[in-house]
Design a protein around this motif. Structure first.
Motif, PDB file in Angstrom:
ATOM      1  N   VAL A  50       6.988 -12.416 -33.005  1.00 37.99           N
ATOM      2  CA  VAL A  50       6.617 -11.011 -32.963  1.00 37.99           C
ATOM      3  C   VAL A  50       5.196 -10.872 -32.430  1.00 37.99           C
ATOM      4  N   CYS A  51       4.300 -11.727 -32.923  1.00 39.51           N
ATOM      5  CA  CYS A  51       2.891 -11.606 -32.586  1.00 39.51           C
ATOM      6  C   CYS A  51       2.197 -12.948 -32.810  1.00 39.51           C
ATOM      7  N   LEU A  52       1.146 -13.200 -32.049  1.00 38.43           N
ATOM      8  CA  LEU A  52       0.289 -14.361 -32.271  1.00 38.43           C
ATOM      9  C   LEU A  52      -1.117 -13.841 -32.521  1.00 38.43           C
ATOM     10  N   GLN A  53      -1.755 -14.369 -33.549  1.00 38.88           N
ATOM     11  CA  GLN A  53      -3.093 -13.914 -33.930  1.00 38.88           C
ATOM     12  C   GLN A  53      -4.047 -15.102 -33.961  1.00 38.88           C
ATOM     13  N   TYR A  87      -7.027 -17.446 -35.009  1.00 37.93           N
ATOM     14  CA  TYR A  87      -7.640 -17.772 -36.289  1.00 37.93           C
ATOM     15  C   TYR A  87      -8.511 -19.000 -36.052  1.00 37.93           C
ATOM     16  N   GLY A  88      -9.630 -18.805 -35.342  1.00 44.20           N
ATOM     17  CA  GLY A  88     -10.495 -19.914 -34.939  1.00 44.20           C
ATOM     18  C   GLY A  88      -9.790 -20.753 -33.895  1.00 44.20           C
ATOM     19  N   ASP A  89      -9.700 -22.054 -34.130  1.00 46.76           N
ATOM     20  CA  ASP A  89      -8.966 -22.942 -33.225  1.00 46.76           C
ATOM     21  C   ASP A  89      -7.498 -23.033 -33.609  1.00 46.76           C
ATOM     22  N   TYR A  90      -7.056 -22.155 -34.474  1.00 52.88           N
ATOM     23  CA  TYR A  90      -5.664 -22.083 -34.905  1.00 52.88           C
ATOM     24  C   TYR A  90      -5.086 -20.740 -34.480  1.00 52.88           C
ATOM     25  N   VAL A  91      -3.776 -20.655 -34.555  1.00 56.46           N
ATOM     26  CA  VAL A  91      -3.079 -19.408 -34.244  1.00 56.46           C
ATOM     27  C   VAL A  91      -2.054 -19.144 -35.331  1.00 56.46           C
ATOM     28  N   ASN A  92      -2.055 -17.921 -35.850  1.00 52.71           N
ATOM     29  CA  ASN A  92      -0.999 -17.473 -36.758  1.00 52.71           C
ATOM     30  C   ASN A  92       0.159 -16.992 -35.902  1.00 52.71           C
ATOM     31  N   ILE A  93       1.307 -17.601 -36.085  1.00 54.86           N
ATOM     32  CA  ILE A  93       2.506 -17.196 -35.353  1.00 54.86           C
ATOM     33  C   ILE A  93       3.345 -16.376 -36.306  1.00 54.86           C
ATOM     34  N   ARG A 115      -8.581  -9.422 -27.988  1.00 58.69           N
ATOM     35  CA  ARG A 115      -9.069 -10.797 -27.852  1.00 58.69           C
ATOM     36  C   ARG A 115      -8.478 -11.718 -28.917  1.00 58.69           C
ATOM     37  N   SER A 116      -7.932 -11.142 -29.959  1.00 60.05           N
ATOM     38  CA  SER A 116      -7.367 -11.971 -31.026  1.00 60.05           C
ATOM     39  C   SER A 116      -5.860 -11.774 -31.224  1.00 60.05           C
ATOM     40  N   HIS A 117      -5.196 -11.058 -30.304  1.00 58.88           N
ATOM     41  CA  HIS A 117      -3.758 -10.819 -30.488  1.00 58.88           C
ATOM     42  C   HIS A 117      -2.982 -10.891 -29.170  1.00 58.88           C
ATOM     43  N   ILE A 118      -1.845 -11.553 -29.240  1.00 57.49           N
ATOM     44  CA  ILE A 118      -0.831 -11.505 -28.188  1.00 57.49           C
ATOM     45  C   ILE A 118       0.430 -10.978 -28.850  1.00 57.49           C
ATOM     46  N   LYS A 145      -5.647 -18.890 -26.079  1.00 62.57           N
ATOM     47  CA  LYS A 145      -5.685 -19.008 -24.625  1.00 62.57           C
ATOM     48  C   LYS A 145      -4.544 -19.896 -24.127  1.00 62.57           C
ATOM     49  N   TYR A 146      -4.266 -20.972 -24.841  1.00 62.41           N
ATOM     50  CA  TYR A 146      -3.154 -21.850 -24.460  1.00 62.41           C
ATOM     51  C   TYR A 146      -1.849 -21.052 -24.431  1.00 62.41           C
ATOM     52  N   PHE A 147      -1.601 -20.278 -25.477  1.00 65.93           N
ATOM     53  CA  PHE A 147      -0.364 -19.496 -25.520  1.00 65.93           C
ATOM     54  C   PHE A 147      -0.350 -18.409 -24.456  1.00 65.93           C
ATOM     55  N   GLU A 148      -1.502 -17.824 -24.176  1.00 67.01           N
ATOM     56  CA  GLU A 148      -1.578 -16.801 -23.135  1.00 67.01           C
ATOM     57  C   GLU A 148      -1.155 -17.388 -21.789  1.00 67.01           C
ATOM     58  N   GLU A 149      -1.526 -18.635 -21.522  1.00 68.04           N
ATOM     59  CA  GLU A 149      -1.198 -19.280 -20.258  1.00 68.04           C
ATOM     60  C   GLU A 149       0.224 -19.817 -20.203  1.00 68.04           C
ATOM     61  N   HIS A 150       0.827 -20.135 -21.348  1.00 64.51           N
ATOM     62  CA  HIS A 150       2.114 -20.813 -21.344  1.00 64.51           C
ATOM     63  C   HIS A 150       3.289 -19.974 -21.845  1.00 64.51           C
ATOM     64  N   LEU A 151       3.049 -18.749 -22.271  1.00 61.52           N
ATOM     65  CA  LEU A 151       4.156 -17.868 -22.646  1.00 61.52           C
ATOM     66  C   LEU A 151       4.523 -17.000 -21.441  1.00 61.52           C
ATOM     67  N   PRO A 152       5.785 -16.593 -21.322  1.00 60.14           N
ATOM     68  CA  PRO A 152       6.196 -15.774 -20.183  1.00 60.14           C
ATOM     69  C   PRO A 152       5.464 -14.423 -20.162  1.00 60.14           C
ATOM     70  N   GLU A 153       4.866 -14.110 -19.015  1.00 60.83           N
ATOM     71  CA  GLU A 153       4.080 -12.879 -18.884  1.00 60.83           C
ATOM     72  C   GLU A 153       4.933 -11.621 -19.009  1.00 60.83           C
ATOM     73  N   GLU A 154       6.192 -11.714 -18.656  1.00 62.15           N
ATOM     74  CA  GLU A 154       7.058 -10.533 -18.737  1.00 62.15           C
ATOM     75  C   GLU A 154       7.466 -10.211 -20.166  1.00 62.15           C
TER      76      GLU A 154
END
Length: 183
Positions: free
Chosen positions: A96-99, A101-107, A137-140, A121-130
């Motif tokens: 649903v969302c990625l948040q 949390y420092g060098d961690y991410v809440n999925i 800055r803290s949420h995808i 940033k890793y998830f921003e680059e490797h998840l489908p843009e569509e």
């Protein structure tokens, strides 16, 4: 001039060039004009040969960079998260969302929240843009998981997600969201 042996005799200076490698002048009687002539000859011969090689090298480098970029941008389909002794495999369609949390991410999923040691940033680059968009800055967010959008303050918006989580979106994030959703 690869593959040949060249002797250049310029008023007392003998220059030996073998396969593109120059061997320092064998016989040096250096006067300023002789040195200048030697340097000009050296630059003319090697500048002329190198310009062709540099074009090919630049092309090779460009192709190599493009190949590395294409492999670097591999999209992920699942995320493996270790929780205690259990290993959870989360398909990206359930996120649903990625948040951050420092060098961690809440999925965040409908089943719960998982903590992964990775950067946003890793998830921003490797998840489908569509399907996923960084709205803050803290949420995808997963675009398919947005239930409603509300105005929050002057230049921020709240996204209400399918798991009832509320996520702030900056003005810039909201503009990108409008473009993607064609609102």
């Amino acid at each position: 001039m690869p593959g040949i042996l060249l002797f250049a005799i310029i008023s007392g200076i003998v220059l030996v060039i073998i396969n593109g490698l120059s061997i320092l002048p064998v016989l040096i009687i250096i006067f300023p004009i002789q040195l200048l002539l030697w340097v000009l000859l050296y630059l003319f011969i090697f500048k002329h040969d190198r310009s062709k090689d540099d074009i090919f090298d630049a092309k090779d480098v460009r192709e190599s960079v493009e190949n590395n970029c294409s492999t670097k941008k591999e999209l992920i389909e699942t995320i493996a998260v270790k929780s205690g002794k259990k290993l959870h495999i989360i398909p990206i369609s359930e996120i649903v969302c990625l948040q951050a949390y420092g060098d961690y991410v809440n999925i965040m999923t409908l089943q719960g929240t998982y903590l992964k040691e990775q950067t946003l940033k890793y998830f921003e680059e490797h998840l489908p843009e569509e399907q996923f968009l960084r709205v803050h800055r803290s949420h995808i967010v997963n675009l398919r998981a947005i239930d409603a959008i509300e105005r929050y303050g002057r230049e921020q918006y709240l996204l209400i997600l399918s798991n009832k989580e509320k996520v702030k979106a900056t003005l810039e994030g909201y503009k990108r969201l409008k473009e993607v959703l064609k609102l």
